[in-house]
Design an enzyme around this catalytic site. Structure first.
Site, PDB file in Angstrom:
ATOM      1  CB  SER A  44      -0.862   0.010   1.264  1.00  0.00           C
ATOM      2  OG  SER A  44      -1.552   1.236   1.395  1.00  0.00           O
TER       3      SER A  44
ATOM      4  CE1 TYR B  32      -3.836  -1.712   5.848  1.00  0.00           C
ATOM      5  CE2 TYR B  32      -3.425   0.520   5.097  1.00  0.00           C
ATOM      6  CZ  TYR B  32      -3.727  -0.796   4.821  1.00  0.00           C
ATOM      7  OH  TYR B  32      -3.929  -1.206   3.517  1.00  0.00           O
TER       8      TYR B  32
HETATM    9  P1  NDP Z   1     -11.623  -5.754   0.771  1.00  0.00           P
HETATM   10  O1  NDP Z   1     -12.090  -5.524   2.169  1.00  0.00           O
HETATM   11  O2  NDP Z   1     -12.599  -5.535  -0.323  1.00  0.00           O
HETATM   12  O3  NDP Z   1     -11.014  -7.227   0.648  1.00  0.00           O
HETATM   13  C1  NDP Z   1     -10.204  -7.787   1.661  1.00  0.00           C
HETATM   14  C2  NDP Z   1     -10.092  -9.279   1.440  1.00  0.00           C
HETATM   15  O4  NDP Z   1      -9.218  -9.808   2.461  1.00  0.00           O
HETATM   16  C3  NDP Z   1     -11.424  -9.992   1.560  1.00  0.00           C
HETATM   17  O5  NDP Z   1     -11.534 -10.942   0.526  1.00  0.00           O
HETATM   18  C4  NDP Z   1     -11.341 -10.690   2.915  1.00  0.00           C
HETATM   19  O6  NDP Z   1     -12.038 -11.919   2.851  1.00  0.00           O
HETATM   20  C5  NDP Z   1      -9.839 -10.958   3.030  1.00  0.00           C
HETATM   21  N1  NDP Z   1      -9.453 -11.134   4.420  1.00  0.00           N
HETATM   22  C6  NDP Z   1      -9.453 -10.194   5.399  1.00  0.00           C
HETATM   23  N2  NDP Z   1      -9.092 -10.742   6.562  1.00  0.00           N
HETATM   24  C7  NDP Z   1      -8.845 -12.060   6.322  1.00  0.00           C
HETATM   25  C8  NDP Z   1      -8.452 -13.156   7.132  1.00  0.00           C
HETATM   26  N3  NDP Z   1      -8.198 -13.008   8.431  1.00  0.00           N
HETATM   27  N4  NDP Z   1      -8.294 -14.366   6.550  1.00  0.00           N
HETATM   28  C9  NDP Z   1      -8.538 -14.530   5.233  1.00  0.00           C
HETATM   29  N5  NDP Z   1      -8.914 -13.539   4.411  1.00  0.00           N
HETATM   30  C10 NDP Z   1      -9.071 -12.313   4.960  1.00  0.00           C
HETATM   31  O7  NDP Z   1     -10.363  -4.804   0.595  1.00  0.00           O
HETATM   32  P2  NDP Z   1      -9.321  -4.610  -0.626  1.00  0.00           P
HETATM   33  O8  NDP Z   1      -9.625  -5.492  -1.766  1.00  0.00           O
HETATM   34  O9  NDP Z   1      -9.209  -3.149  -0.850  1.00  0.00           O
HETATM   35  O10 NDP Z   1      -7.987  -5.069   0.113  1.00  0.00           O
HETATM   36  C11 NDP Z   1      -7.128  -6.071  -0.374  1.00  0.00           C
HETATM   37  C12 NDP Z   1      -5.717  -5.736   0.069  1.00  0.00           C
HETATM   38  O11 NDP Z   1      -5.333  -4.493  -0.498  1.00  0.00           O
HETATM   39  C13 NDP Z   1      -5.522  -5.581   1.567  1.00  0.00           C
HETATM   40  O12 NDP Z   1      -4.285  -6.174   1.918  1.00  0.00           O
HETATM   41  C14 NDP Z   1      -5.472  -4.068   1.769  1.00  0.00           C
HETATM   42  O13 NDP Z   1      -4.720  -3.718   2.903  1.00  0.00           O
HETATM   43  C15 NDP Z   1      -4.787  -3.652   0.496  1.00  0.00           C
HETATM   44  N6  NDP Z   1      -4.956  -2.277   0.059  1.00  0.00           N
HETATM   45  C16 NDP Z   1      -6.199  -1.698  -0.099  1.00  0.00           C
HETATM   46  C17 NDP Z   1      -6.304  -0.411  -0.572  1.00  0.00           C
HETATM   47  C18 NDP Z   1      -7.617   0.275  -0.725  1.00  0.00           C
HETATM   48  O14 NDP Z   1      -7.644   1.530  -0.720  1.00  0.00           O
HETATM   49  N7  NDP Z   1      -8.711  -0.432  -0.909  1.00  0.00           N
HETATM   50  C19 NDP Z   1      -5.121   0.361  -0.949  1.00  0.00           C
HETATM   51  C20 NDP Z   1      -3.879  -0.322  -0.742  1.00  0.00           C
HETATM   52  C21 NDP Z   1      -3.817  -1.594  -0.277  1.00  0.00           C
HETATM   53  P3  NDP Z   1     -12.979 -12.502   4.021  1.00  0.00           P
HETATM   54  O15 NDP Z   1     -13.537 -11.342   4.765  1.00  0.00           O
HETATM   55  O16 NDP Z   1     -13.985 -13.311   3.277  1.00  0.00           O
HETATM   56  O17 NDP Z   1     -12.048 -13.347   4.815  1.00  0.00           O
HETATM   57  C1  8X3 Z   2      -5.110   1.602   1.814  1.00  0.00           C
HETATM   58  C2  8X3 Z   2      -4.806   2.985   1.343  1.00  0.00           C
HETATM   59  O1  8X3 Z   2      -4.378   5.390   2.104  1.00  0.00           O
HETATM   60  O2  8X3 Z   2      -6.185   4.166   3.200  1.00  0.00           O
HETATM   61  O3  8X3 Z   2      -3.958   0.852   1.967  1.00  0.00           O
HETATM   62  O4  8X3 Z   2      -3.903   3.638   3.703  1.00  0.00           O
HETATM   63  S1  8X3 Z   2      -4.810   4.075   2.664  1.00  0.00           S
END
Ligand code: NDP
Ligand code: 8X3
Length: 261
Positions: free
Chosen positions: A149, A162
């Site tokens: 991220s 985070y």
């Molecule tokens: P979502 O919340 O849409 O998806 C997160 C996914 O992670 C879900 O499929 C969830 O599945 C899974 N997950 C969470 N906790 C667990 C767990 N304990 N075990 C197994 N699976 C888990 O968010 P994003 O798609 O945005 O996030 C995906 C990744 O991208 C993350 O690592 C996030 O930190 C990162 N990210 C997101 C950004 C954003 O702005 N959206 C920017 C930069 C990075 P389930 O709940 O079914 O287990």
């Molecule tokens: C998710 C993006 O800017 O909310 O990783 O940290 S931010």
């Protein structure tokens, strides 16, 4: 048109790309990457905690899905049991370590231990659990793509734990790349900025109005934009290793700088 689509203009069954295992396939980047990978010749092993969503994705994507595995990456024993069930043919040549979350945005002196544990246990230890279980069985030519991220490059107020977890993903990606170099396994990081997924709903514990406010006044990334970066890395020729992609909305210059209307 995305580059990976150009690559696959002449797709034939024999061009199949191998097996991609995606953690956190039930939502956001993971679900979008699953769909893109399926239509671009990958077979899939999809994981997440919400089994009903995995089953829905399996119905949608049909025979592209080899297996769905419903487990919590924080739970080492559950992770070991789930991944040990993979046959050799189901071991990925592309592992996407995507499962992760932010919980809360309190300053450090007001944060909640439970939130901190969820972030560290999922984003850092969960990634380690999956990686440790799969890498011994992965072959030369395989790739690992860790989802980092912008929060792993720049700290921001209210982001401390985070931030720490995603700085850890950044460091782990670099060290893993060195450790796995002799085995011919590439390691990449995709580090997105603000993307409109379920991320903010989870961060603000179901408060949809807080979640929506994160993306107001500018056009955020969509899940498909990040999935496209994952597919780009996954489909490079074997001699090309994309190590790091920082991908931001056009209206975002850093963790702090947004151009909002
Ligand atoms: P979502 O919340 O849409 O998806 C997160 C996914 O992670 C879900 O499929 C969830 O599945 C899974 N997950 C969470 N906790 C667990 C767990 N304990 N075990 C197994 N699976 C888990 O968010 P994003 O798609 O945005 O996030 C995906 C990744 O991208 C993350 O690592 C996030 O930190 C990162 N990210 C997101 C950004 C954003 O702005 N959206 C920017 C930069 C990075 P389930 O709940 O079914 O287990
Ligand atoms: C998710 C993006 O800017 O909310 O990783 O940290 S931010």
């Amino acid at each position: 048109m995305y580059l990976w689509q150009i690559d696959m203009k002449n797709d034939k069954p024999q061009n199949r790309r191998g097996v991609m295992l995606i953690t956190g396939a039930t939502s956001g980047f993971g679900a979008a990457a699953s769909r893109m990978a399926a239509t671009n010749g990958f077979q899939l092993v999809l994981t997440g905690r919400r089994g009903e969503r995995l089953r829905a994705l399996q119905s949608e994507l049909g025979s592209a899905v080899l297996k769905i595995l419903d487990f919590d990456v924080r739970d080492l024993v559950a992770t070991q049991q789930a991944l040990a069930a993979l046959t050799d043919a189901e071991i990925p040549n592309v592992l996407v370590n995507n499962a992760g979350l932010a919980v809360g945005k309190e300053p450090i002196d007001q944060g909640f231990y439970e939130d901190w544990n969820r972030m560290i246990d999922t984003n850092v230890k969960g990634l380690l659990h999956v990686t440790r279980e799969l890498t011994p069985r992965m072959k030369a030519g395989a790739r690992i793509i860790n989802i980092g991220s912008i929060a792993g490059r720049q700290a921001y107020p209210g982001g401390a734990v985070y931030n720490a977890s995603k700085f850890a993903v950044h460091g782990l990606t670099e060290a893993m790349r060195m450790d796995l170099l002799p085995r011919g396994i590439q390691v990449a990081q995709v580090a997105p900025g603000a993307a409109d997924t379920e991320f903010s709903t989870v961060r603000f514990k179901g408060d949809e109005s807080m979640a929506k406010s994160v993306y107001r006044g500018y056009e955020p990334l969509q899940a498909e934009d990040v999935a496209d970066a994952v597919l780009y890395i996954a489909t490079r020729p074997p001699h090309v290793s994309i190590q790091d992609l920082l991908i931001m909305p056009s209206a975002q210059a850093s963790a702090y700088h947004y151009h909002k209307s």
